[in-house]
Enzyme design. Structure first.
Site, mmCIF file in Angstrom:
data_model
loop_
_atom_site.group_PDB
_atom_site.id
_atom_site.type_symbol
_atom_site.label_atom_id
_atom_site.label_comp_id
_atom_site.label_asym_id
_atom_site.label_seq_id
_atom_site.Cartn_x
_atom_site.Cartn_y
_atom_site.Cartn_z
ATOM 1 N N ARG A 36 -13.224 -10.497 14.451
ATOM 2 C CA ARG A 36 -12.034 -9.774 14.897
ATOM 3 C C ARG A 36 -10.749 -10.566 14.642
ATOM 4 O O ARG A 36 -9.695 -9.969 14.403
ATOM 5 C CB ARG A 36 -12.150 -9.458 16.385
ATOM 6 C CG ARG A 36 -13.054 -8.267 16.659
ATOM 7 C CD ARG A 36 -13.175 -8.000 18.137
ATOM 8 N NE ARG A 36 -13.682 -6.656 18.385
ATOM 9 C CZ ARG A 36 -13.970 -6.182 19.587
ATOM 10 N NH1 ARG A 36 -13.817 -6.952 20.655
ATOM 11 N NH2 ARG A 36 -14.404 -4.954 19.742
ATOM 12 N N LYS A 197 -30.023 4.638 23.687
ATOM 13 C CA LYS A 197 -29.915 5.793 24.572
ATOM 14 C C LYS A 197 -29.390 7.052 23.902
ATOM 15 O O LYS A 197 -28.361 7.030 23.238
ATOM 16 C CB LYS A 197 -28.956 5.443 25.706
ATOM 17 C CG LYS A 197 -29.495 4.418 26.680
ATOM 18 C CD LYS A 197 -28.578 4.432 27.858
ATOM 19 C CE LYS A 197 -28.859 3.385 28.889
ATOM 20 N NZ LYS A 197 -27.601 3.079 29.581
ATOM 21 N N GLY A 349 -21.002 -1.717 17.861
ATOM 22 C CA GLY A 349 -21.284 -3.143 18.015
ATOM 23 C C GLY A 349 -22.626 -3.585 17.445
ATOM 24 O O GLY A 349 -22.692 -4.551 16.682
ATOM 25 N N GLY A 372 -16.770 0.856 21.251
ATOM 26 C CA GLY A 372 -16.421 2.068 22.005
ATOM 27 C C GLY A 372 -15.388 2.918 21.280
ATOM 28 O O GLY A 372 -15.483 4.151 21.255
#
Ligand code: 3PG
Ligand code: MG
Length: 391
Positions: A36, A197, A349, A372
């Site tokens: 980053r 999930k 991620g 996100g």
């Protein structure tokens, strides 16, 4: 449209830049992945080249309004100094006279990094008076924190109310990459979705059904679909409350003519452990075993689909790639993605970590710095950080 960096007059201005330097540190507070920081470097270098004085602000971790020594931004600032080979000064606070004085004391060619914004609860609360205080650190505001653009926090959504504002080079690059896959992609457009999930991915699947030609599903989320199809899943992870939603997603895919591919064989083990004995089964999973990766037949089917695509979106690993015994599926898919002629966007991620682990970052069209934030864009949401720059 938000303004871009080149449209702004930066000469001799203090340029307040929101970066996302929320990077992992080890026990000695050394930066363990500077992806980053390197991604934001071109923006900072461009500001310096235009005669501006960059004042950088970021969060790290979730200190919830407390000063936490381990979450100070000094190591990230030091790493940036090495990357851009320029002096990076550091202020141990991000608001008040000391920070303002430090911003005014910057000389040409120097950069200032101010302390973790989340040491103040007003940041995450998005408080206006805090945004106004931050705005005193600059004459111009640049948002280059794509990874935080989905947060309506003071430094993201509040500061642009007070200063002439624009997107940074990283933010512009990220938005262009998502636009490329979501508006006018070269077809076929194929999405590879994985991860643990289904609950995390249902909004994404539902939005992507309007865009893509094919969806490949891997990771533990596949087993809610497998159970819904009436196949035995052994002790594999499953979100029973979402079986109905999985059925709806399949029906919606059928209606829209989107092919939804599911694993037909699996690498299984009795326990979720790196040294567990692995065996291959399919399509059904025997009692007492759980699926931890996609099997060789699935890999072959998926690789064939990938080879025929012109554009790829990859979000989420195919199995427990952190454990070498359950890495082969993700590795083979990564290789197929790298070998294909398709332009690939990697977002999220875990898939970014997989691409880095396998050393194929350079062969992707774009590897997003947002987790996100990239999910929310793929879900079709408007990010507060972008909306604030457009109004
Ligand atoms: C991230 O790493 O997800 C971003 O830096 C945002 O951090 P957050 O999820 O704690 O808001
Ligand atoms: Mg996050």
């Amino acid at each position: 449209m938000a303004k871009t960096l080149t449209e702004m007059d930066l000469r001799d201005k203090r340029v307040l830049v929101r970066v996302d330097f929320n990077v992992p540190l080890d026990a000695d507070r050394a930066v363990t992945s500077d992806a980053r920081i390197r991604a934001a470097a071109p923006t900072i270098e461009a500001i310096l080249a235009a005669g501006g004085r960059p004042v950088l602000m970021s969060h790290m971790g979730r200190p919830k309004g407390q000063v936490i020594e381990e979450l100070r931004l000094k190591p990230a600032g030091q790493r940036l100094g090495e990357v851009i080979e320029a002096p990076v000064r550091y202020s141990d606070t991000c608001v008040g006279d000391a920070a303002i004085d430090a911003s005014k004391a910057l000389e040409a060619g120097e950069v200032l990094m101010v302390e973790n914004l989340r040491f103040h609860a007003e940041e995450t609360a998005g408080e206006d008076h805090f945004a106004a205080q931050l705005a005193q650190l600059g004459d111009v505001y640049v948002n280059d924190a794509f990874g935080t653009a989905h947060r309506a926090h003071a430094s993201v959504a509040g500061v642009p109310k007070y200063l002439p504002s624009c997107v940074g080079l990283l933010m512009a690059r990220e938005l262009a990459a998502f636009e490329r896959v979501l508006t006018v992609p070269d077809r076929p457009l194929l999405a590879i979705l994985g991860g643990a999930k289904v609950s995390d991915k249902l909004p994404l699947i539902s939005n992507l059904l309007d865009q893509v030609d094919q969806i490949l599903i891997g990771g533990a989320m596949a087993y809610t679909f497998q159970k819904q199809a009436g196949l035995n899943i052994g002790t594999s992870m499953c979100e029973d409350d979402l079986i109905g939603a999985a059925a709806e997603a399949r029906a919606a895919a059928d209606n829209k003519g989107v092919e939804l591919l599911l694993p037909t064989d699996h690498i299984c083990a009795a326990e979720f452990q790196a040294d567990a004995v692995a065996s291959t089964h399919g399509p059904e999973i025997p009692d007492g075993l759980m699926a931890l990766d996609i099997g060789p037949e699935t890999v072959q089917r998926y690789c064939q689909a990938i080879a025929g695509a012109k554009t790829l979106i990859w979000n989420g690993p195919m199995g427990v790639f952190e454990m070498p015994s359950f890495r082969a599926g993700t590795q083979a898919i990564a290789q197929a993605v790298a070998d294909s002629d398709a332009w690939t966007l990697v977002g999220g991620g875990d898939s970014v970590a997989a691409v880095e682990l396998l050393g194929i970052t350079d062969r992707m069209g774009h590897v997003s710095t947002g987790g996100g934030a990239s999910l929310e864009l793929l879900e079709g949401k408007v990010l507060p950080g972008i909306a604030a720059l457009e109004s």
